[in-house]
Write a protein that holds these residues in place. Structure first.
Motif, mmCIF file in Angstrom:
data_model
loop_
_atom_site.group_PDB
_atom_site.id
_atom_site.type_symbol
_atom_site.label_atom_id
_atom_site.label_comp_id
_atom_site.label_asym_id
_atom_site.label_seq_id
_atom_site.Cartn_x
_atom_site.Cartn_y
_atom_site.Cartn_z
ATOM 1 N N THR A 1 -9.882 7.959 15.346
ATOM 2 C CA THR A 1 -8.697 8.830 15.320
ATOM 3 C C THR A 1 -8.320 9.236 13.899
ATOM 4 O OG1 THR A 1 -7.181 6.945 15.287
ATOM 5 C CG2 THR A 1 -7.756 7.854 17.459
ATOM 6 N N ASN A 2 -9.292 9.385 13.016
ATOM 7 C CA ASN A 2 -9.024 9.788 11.633
ATOM 8 C C ASN A 2 -8.565 11.242 11.595
ATOM 9 O OD1 ASN A 2 -10.176 7.367 10.180
ATOM 10 N ND2 ASN A 2 -11.908 7.973 11.432
ATOM 11 N N SER A 3 -7.639 11.540 10.688
ATOM 12 C CA SER A 3 -7.227 12.934 10.488
ATOM 13 C C SER A 3 -7.005 13.123 8.990
ATOM 14 C CB SER A 3 -5.998 13.274 11.323
ATOM 15 O OG SER A 3 -4.875 12.522 10.907
ATOM 16 N N SER A 4 -5.837 13.554 8.583
ATOM 17 C CA SER A 4 -5.607 13.803 7.162
ATOM 18 C C SER A 4 -4.882 12.658 6.461
ATOM 19 C CB SER A 4 -4.792 15.090 6.994
ATOM 20 O OG SER A 4 -3.575 15.005 7.705
ATOM 21 N N GLN A 5 -4.429 11.647 7.201
ATOM 22 C CA GLN A 5 -3.684 10.570 6.569
ATOM 23 C C GLN A 5 -4.612 9.565 5.890
ATOM 24 O OE1 GLN A 5 -0.216 8.818 8.259
ATOM 25 N NE2 GLN A 5 -0.156 10.346 9.892
ATOM 26 N N PHE A 6 -4.130 9.031 4.794
ATOM 27 C CA PHE A 6 -4.906 8.073 4.004
ATOM 28 C C PHE A 6 -3.944 7.064 3.403
ATOM 29 C CE2 PHE A 6 -3.360 11.290 1.190
ATOM 30 C CZ PHE A 6 -2.971 10.584 0.059
ATOM 31 N N PHE A 7 -4.490 5.995 2.864
ATOM 32 C CA PHE A 7 -3.677 5.053 2.118
ATOM 33 C C PHE A 7 -4.465 4.517 0.940
ATOM 34 C CE2 PHE A 7 -5.552 2.583 5.578
ATOM 35 C CZ PHE A 7 -6.124 1.512 4.918
ATOM 36 N N ILE A 8 -3.719 4.007 -0.043
ATOM 37 C CA ILE A 8 -4.293 3.355 -1.208
ATOM 38 C C ILE A 8 -3.759 1.936 -1.222
ATOM 39 C CG2 ILE A 8 -4.480 3.341 -3.724
ATOM 40 C CD1 ILE A 8 -3.903 6.383 -3.644
ATOM 41 N N GLY B 1 -6.425 -0.454 -5.160
ATOM 42 C CA GLY B 1 -7.008 0.831 -5.515
ATOM 43 C C GLY B 1 -8.030 1.372 -4.542
ATOM 44 N N VAL B 2 -8.189 0.721 -3.385
ATOM 45 C CA VAL B 2 -9.127 1.209 -2.375
ATOM 46 C C VAL B 2 -8.486 2.379 -1.636
ATOM 47 C CG1 VAL B 2 -10.303 0.614 -0.216
ATOM 48 C CG2 VAL B 2 -10.303 -1.003 -2.114
ATOM 49 N N LEU B 3 -9.213 3.461 -1.471
ATOM 50 C CA LEU B 3 -8.749 4.664 -0.781
ATOM 51 C C LEU B 3 -9.384 4.680 0.606
ATOM 52 C CD1 LEU B 3 -7.161 7.302 -1.100
ATOM 53 C CD2 LEU B 3 -9.216 8.319 -2.067
ATOM 54 N N SER B 4 -8.559 4.707 1.642
ATOM 55 C CA SER B 4 -9.047 4.496 3.001
ATOM 56 C C SER B 4 -8.343 5.428 3.981
ATOM 57 C CB SER B 4 -8.772 3.029 3.376
ATOM 58 O OG SER B 4 -9.429 2.639 4.537
ATOM 59 N N MET B 5 -9.007 5.712 5.092
ATOM 60 C CA MET B 5 -8.424 6.567 6.131
ATOM 61 C C MET B 5 -7.400 5.779 6.948
ATOM 62 S SD MET B 5 -9.793 9.482 5.688
ATOM 63 C CE MET B 5 -8.920 10.245 7.029
ATOM 64 N N MET C 1 0.842 -1.179 0.000
ATOM 65 C CA MET C 1 0.000 0.000 0.000
ATOM 66 C C MET C 1 0.879 1.230 0.000
ATOM 67 S SD MET C 1 -1.461 0.443 3.901
ATOM 68 C CE MET C 1 -2.061 -1.202 3.976
ATOM 69 N N ILE C 2 0.297 2.322 -0.372
ATOM 70 C CA ILE C 2 0.997 3.603 -0.278
ATOM 71 C C ILE C 2 0.195 4.490 0.665
ATOM 72 C CG2 ILE C 2 2.076 3.401 -2.539
ATOM 73 C CD1 ILE C 2 0.015 5.287 -3.664
ATOM 74 N N GLN C 3 0.906 5.296 1.441
ATOM 75 C CA GLN C 3 0.241 6.117 2.453
ATOM 76 C C GLN C 3 0.756 7.544 2.360
ATOM 77 O OE1 GLN C 3 0.006 4.409 6.360
ATOM 78 N NE2 GLN C 3 -0.243 6.375 7.356
ATOM 79 N N GLY C 4 -0.125 8.497 2.684
ATOM 80 C CA GLY C 4 0.255 9.898 2.672
ATOM 81 C C GLY C 4 -0.697 10.723 3.510
ATOM 82 N N GLY C 5 -0.508 12.021 3.464
ATOM 83 C CA GLY C 5 -1.435 12.927 4.114
ATOM 84 C C GLY C 5 -1.014 13.473 5.466
ATOM 85 N N ASP C 6 0.217 13.178 5.910
ATOM 86 C CA ASP C 6 0.677 13.752 7.179
ATOM 87 C C ASP C 6 1.097 15.188 6.912
ATOM 88 O OD1 ASP C 6 1.968 14.612 9.463
ATOM 89 O OD2 ASP C 6 3.198 12.828 9.697
ATOM 90 N N VAL C 7 0.150 16.110 7.061
ATOM 91 C CA VAL C 7 0.389 17.516 6.731
ATOM 92 C C VAL C 7 1.046 18.296 7.865
ATOM 93 C CG1 VAL C 7 -1.488 17.597 5.048
ATOM 94 C CG2 VAL C 7 -1.956 18.157 7.432
ATOM 95 N N THR C 8 1.223 17.683 9.026
ATOM 96 C CA THR C 8 1.817 18.407 10.151
ATOM 97 C C THR C 8 3.262 18.001 10.425
ATOM 98 O OG1 THR C 8 0.838 16.830 11.709
ATOM 99 C CG2 THR C 8 -0.376 18.859 11.308
ATOM 100 N N ASN C 9 3.568 16.701 10.462
ATOM 101 C CA ASN C 9 4.909 16.255 10.802
ATOM 102 C C ASN C 9 5.703 15.747 9.605
ATOM 103 O OD1 ASN C 9 4.204 16.831 13.426
ATOM 104 N ND2 ASN C 9 3.767 14.715 13.970
ATOM 105 N N GLY C 10 4.992 15.293 8.571
ATOM 106 C CA GLY C 10 5.661 14.801 7.377
ATOM 107 C C GLY C 10 6.361 13.474 7.545
ATOM 108 N N ASP C 11 6.106 12.774 8.662
ATOM 109 C CA ASP C 11 6.788 11.497 8.894
ATOM 110 C C ASP C 11 5.836 10.346 9.221
ATOM 111 O OD1 ASP C 11 5.919 12.092 11.456
ATOM 112 O OD2 ASP C 11 7.931 12.186 12.330
ATOM 113 N N GLY C 12 4.545 10.545 8.995
ATOM 114 C CA GLY C 12 3.573 9.495 9.261
ATOM 115 C C GLY C 12 3.030 9.466 10.671
ATOM 116 N N THR C 13 3.424 10.427 11.511
ATOM 117 C CA THR C 13 2.953 10.448 12.904
ATOM 118 C C THR C 13 1.943 11.554 13.180
ATOM 119 O OG1 THR C 13 4.737 11.900 13.676
ATOM 120 C CG2 THR C 13 5.156 9.519 13.734
ATOM 121 N N GLY C 14 1.696 12.409 12.207
ATOM 122 C CA GLY C 14 0.824 13.555 12.453
ATOM 123 C C GLY C 14 -0.356 13.610 11.513
ATOM 124 N N GLY C 15 -0.993 14.744 11.496
ATOM 125 C CA GLY C 15 -2.131 14.970 10.621
ATOM 126 C C GLY C 15 -3.115 15.914 11.278
#
Length: 99
Positions: A47-54, A36-40, A1-15
């Motif tokens: 505890t959902n925030s801005s991070q997501f994965f495909i 191809g599923v897009l998920s929180m 899977m690929i993951q993204g969306g950590d807009v605060t820390n940029g290291d997968g611990t924030g959002g």
């Protein structure tokens, strides 16, 4: 899977979301049954925030834990290209930015 969306820390611990630091799970009506599923991404229940994965394969162990909110309908080739930049540690070989 690929993951993204950590807009605060940029290291997968924030959002941060438009609802504040986190927001509750909405439902678990859909399943991680195909690529191809897009998920929180989250750190546990509600505890959902801005991070997501495909997903890039079936991921049934994620069912009832992560809320699905979409799927890749076009351009899955780009998902494959991004996945190839990943490593077993989870840190990508190169930074990936989708604008």
């Amino acid at each position: 899977m690929i993951q993204g969306g950590d807009v605060t820390n940029g290291d997968g611990t924030g959002g941060h979301s438009i609802y504040g630091p986190s927001f509750p799970d909405e439902n678990f009506d859909l399943w991680h049954v195909r690529p191809g599923v897009l998920s929180m991404a989250n750190a546990g229940p509600n505890t959902n925030s801005s991070q997501f994965f495909i997903t890039t394969t079936q991921c049934p162990w994620l069912d009832d834990r992560h809320v699905i909110f979409g799927r890749v309908t076009d351009g899955y080739r780009l998902v494959n290209q991004i996945e190839r930049l990943g490593s077993k540690s989870g840190k990508p070989f190169r930074s990936v930015e989708i604008a």
